[in-house]
Every structure is written in structure tokens, then in C-alpha cells.
Design a protein around this motif. Structure first.
Motif, PDB file in Angstrom:
ATOM      1  N   GLU A 186      -6.124  26.789 -27.088  1.00 39.76           N
ATOM      2  CA  GLU A 186      -5.062  25.835 -26.790  1.00 39.76           C
ATOM      3  C   GLU A 186      -5.600  24.456 -26.460  1.00 39.76           C
ATOM      4  O   GLU A 186      -6.755  24.305 -26.068  1.00 39.76           O
ATOM      5  CB  GLU A 186      -4.203  26.351 -25.632  1.00 39.76           C
ATOM      6  CG  GLU A 186      -4.984  26.487 -24.336  1.00 39.76           C
ATOM      7  CD  GLU A 186      -4.184  27.182 -23.223  1.00 39.76           C
ATOM      8  OE1 GLU A 186      -4.306  26.730 -22.079  1.00 39.76           O
ATOM      9  OE2 GLU A 186      -3.484  28.156 -23.518  1.00 39.76           O
ATOM     10  N   ILE A 187      -4.720  23.475 -26.637  1.00 42.85           N
ATOM     11  CA  ILE A 187      -5.019  22.102 -26.227  1.00 42.85           C
ATOM     12  C   ILE A 187      -4.399  21.936 -24.849  1.00 42.85           C
ATOM     13  O   ILE A 187      -3.200  22.148 -24.674  1.00 42.85           O
ATOM     14  CB  ILE A 187      -4.402  21.076 -27.210  1.00 42.85           C
ATOM     15  CG1 ILE A 187      -5.014  21.252 -28.588  1.00 42.85           C
ATOM     16  CG2 ILE A 187      -4.615  19.662 -26.681  1.00 42.85           C
ATOM     17  CD1 ILE A 187      -4.330  20.432 -29.680  1.00 42.85           C
ATOM     18  N   ARG A 188      -5.231  21.590 -23.874  1.00 42.65           N
ATOM     19  CA  ARG A 188      -4.730  21.389 -22.511  1.00 42.65           C
ATOM     20  C   ARG A 188      -4.560  19.904 -22.230  1.00 42.65           C
ATOM     21  O   ARG A 188      -5.287  19.071 -22.766  1.00 42.65           O
ATOM     22  CB  ARG A 188      -5.684  21.985 -21.487  1.00 42.65           C
ATOM     23  CG  ARG A 188      -5.704  23.487 -21.515  1.00 42.65           C
ATOM     24  CD  ARG A 188      -6.460  24.023 -20.335  1.00 42.65           C
ATOM     25  NE  ARG A 188      -6.363  25.467 -20.289  1.00 42.65           N
ATOM     26  CZ  ARG A 188      -7.065  26.214 -19.470  1.00 42.65           C
ATOM     27  NH1 ARG A 188      -7.931  25.674 -18.633  1.00 42.65           N
ATOM     28  NH2 ARG A 188      -6.941  27.521 -19.483  1.00 42.65           N
ATOM     29  N   LYS A 189      -3.631  19.606 -21.361  1.00 47.35           N
ATOM     30  CA  LYS A 189      -3.417  18.224 -20.933  1.00 47.35           C
ATOM     31  C   LYS A 189      -4.402  17.911 -19.816  1.00 47.35           C
ATOM     32  O   LYS A 189      -4.677  18.754 -18.970  1.00 47.35           O
ATOM     33  CB  LYS A 189      -2.000  18.039 -20.441  1.00 47.35           C
ATOM     34  CG  LYS A 189      -0.959  18.350 -21.504  1.00 47.35           C
ATOM     35  CD  LYS A 189       0.196  17.409 -21.411  1.00 47.35           C
ATOM     36  CE  LYS A 189       1.254  17.674 -22.428  1.00 47.35           C
ATOM     37  NZ  LYS A 189       0.909  17.401 -23.783  1.00 47.35           N
TER      38      LYS A 189
ATOM     39  N   LYS B 270     -13.885  18.451 -23.252  1.00 54.51           N
ATOM     40  CA  LYS B 270     -14.541  19.625 -22.669  1.00 54.51           C
ATOM     41  C   LYS B 270     -13.662  20.840 -22.900  1.00 54.51           C
ATOM     42  O   LYS B 270     -12.479  20.716 -23.210  1.00 54.51           O
ATOM     43  CB  LYS B 270     -14.764  19.439 -21.167  1.00 54.51           C
ATOM     44  CG  LYS B 270     -15.781  18.380 -20.826  1.00 54.51           C
ATOM     45  CD  LYS B 270     -16.017  18.317 -19.338  1.00 54.51           C
ATOM     46  CE  LYS B 270     -17.081  17.282 -19.024  1.00 54.51           C
ATOM     47  NZ  LYS B 270     -17.371  17.223 -17.599  1.00 54.51           N
ATOM     48  N   GLY B 271     -14.259  22.010 -22.702  1.00 58.80           N
ATOM     49  CA  GLY B 271     -13.471  23.216 -22.828  1.00 58.80           C
ATOM     50  C   GLY B 271     -14.311  24.454 -22.706  1.00 58.80           C
ATOM     51  O   GLY B 271     -15.470  24.404 -22.289  1.00 58.80           O
TER      52      GLY B 271
ATOM     53  N   GLU C 190     -19.016  20.657 -24.454  1.00 62.09           N
ATOM     54  CA  GLU C 190     -18.674  19.263 -24.251  1.00 62.09           C
ATOM     55  C   GLU C 190     -18.939  18.514 -25.545  1.00 62.09           C
ATOM     56  O   GLU C 190     -19.972  18.712 -26.182  1.00 62.09           O
ATOM     57  CB  GLU C 190     -19.523  18.685 -23.122  1.00 62.09           C
ATOM     58  CG  GLU C 190     -19.118  17.304 -22.694  1.00 62.09           C
ATOM     59  CD  GLU C 190     -19.808  16.886 -21.403  1.00 62.09           C
ATOM     60  OE1 GLU C 190     -20.397  15.795 -21.402  1.00 62.09           O
ATOM     61  OE2 GLU C 190     -19.772  17.659 -20.418  1.00 62.09           O
ATOM     62  N   ILE C 191     -17.971  17.700 -25.940  1.00 60.16           N
ATOM     63  CA  ILE C 191     -18.097  16.898 -27.152  1.00 60.16           C
ATOM     64  C   ILE C 191     -17.919  15.437 -26.773  1.00 60.16           C
ATOM     65  O   ILE C 191     -16.949  15.079 -26.099  1.00 60.16           O
ATOM     66  CB  ILE C 191     -17.031  17.285 -28.196  1.00 60.16           C
ATOM     67  CG1 ILE C 191     -17.123  18.761 -28.542  1.00 60.16           C
ATOM     68  CG2 ILE C 191     -17.173  16.412 -29.446  1.00 60.16           C
ATOM     69  CD1 ILE C 191     -15.973  19.265 -29.412  1.00 60.16           C
TER      70      ILE C 191
ATOM     71  N   ILE D 107      -9.450  23.207 -25.261  1.00 64.60           N
ATOM     72  CA  ILE D 107     -10.077  21.894 -25.311  1.00 64.60           C
ATOM     73  C   ILE D 107      -9.209  20.964 -24.484  1.00 64.60           C
ATOM     74  O   ILE D 107      -7.981  21.096 -24.485  1.00 64.60           O
ATOM     75  CB  ILE D 107     -10.236  21.376 -26.765  1.00 64.60           C
ATOM     76  CG1 ILE D 107     -11.022  20.058 -26.786  1.00 64.60           C
ATOM     77  CG2 ILE D 107      -8.885  21.231 -27.453  1.00 64.60           C
ATOM     78  CD1 ILE D 107     -11.451  19.610 -28.185  1.00 64.60           C
ATOM     79  N   VAL D 108      -9.835  20.062 -23.753  1.00 68.39           N
ATOM     80  CA  VAL D 108      -9.110  19.070 -22.965  1.00 68.39           C
ATOM     81  C   VAL D 108      -9.862  17.742 -23.063  1.00 68.39           C
ATOM     82  O   VAL D 108     -11.088  17.714 -23.058  1.00 68.39           O
ATOM     83  CB  VAL D 108      -8.932  19.513 -21.486  1.00 68.39           C
ATOM     84  CG1 VAL D 108     -10.259  19.675 -20.774  1.00 68.39           C
ATOM     85  CG2 VAL D 108      -8.032  18.542 -20.732  1.00 68.39           C
TER      86      VAL D 108
END
Length: 105
Positions: free
Chosen positions: A100-103, A53-54, A17-18, A44-45
Motif C-alpha cells: 500500500e501507499i501510506r500518507k 521509505k517503507g 529507502e529510496i 511505501i511512504v
């Protein structure tokens, strides 16, 4: 039980978590680039305006390197308030093909 193969580093998985105050896609794109350079898998989302988070999968030292790179990047260091890794554990095989970048849901 057979001894562990020391020539092949173990694969680790963790949630992260960032908390950061950054423009919408800046952190996502930066994290994607760093993960690809390091060979880390996961995602990452963006969960909220300042929360990402991711999950990460890769060698333990690479996960630590990812955390260090993201947390100390010159243009982001002042904007990142917190980077936490949770549930770090060894896994037998990857469950993600890439990073990947998730929506958001």
C-alpha cells in the motif's frame, strides 16, 4: 530441530529507502504496481520531497527483483539516486495483507 522445508521459499522482511527526484506520486504508483505484479507485501511512504521509505515482505528473490525493477526502470533510472535495503531478515508469517501507499505522518 526439524529440517527446513526446501519446497517453500522463506518469507523475508526488510526496510528500504529510496532517494529520488520524481513528481509527487510517480514513484509511489510505480512501486505499487511492481509490488502487486511480484506479490510483495508492505508499504511505501513519502518522507520528504526526495525520500521514500517503507517495508517489503516476500521471498528474498522477489525483494531483489523489486529493487532491480524500480532501480532500472527506463523513465526513473536517472531520477533515482539511491535504493537501499536494510534489516533484511526471515519472518515466520506476513504482517501485511497487500502493498500500500501510506500518507506521510
Amino acid at each position: 530441530m526439524a529440517p527446513a522445508d526446501k519446497s517453500k521459499p522463506g518469507i523475508m522482511a526488510c526496510d528500504y529507502e529510496i532517494h529520488a527526484n520524481l513528481p509527487k506520486q510517480a514513484l509511489e504508483l510505480f512501486a505499487l504496481a511492481q509490488a502487486q505484479l511480484l506479490g510483495i507485501r508492505g508499504y511505501i511512504v513519502r518522507e520528504a520531497a526526495d525520500v521514500y521509505k517503507g517495508q517489503l515482505q516476500g521471498e528474498g528473490k522477489l525483494i531483489e527483483q523489486f529493487k532491480h525493477l524500480v532501480g532500472t526502470a527506463g523513465e526513473y533510472v536517472a531520477a533515482i539516486k539511491e535504493f537501499s535495503i536494510k534489516n533484511l531478515k526471515p519472518i515466520q508469517k506476513y504482517t501485511y495483507e497487500t502493498f500500500e501507499i501510506r500518507k506521510p505522518k
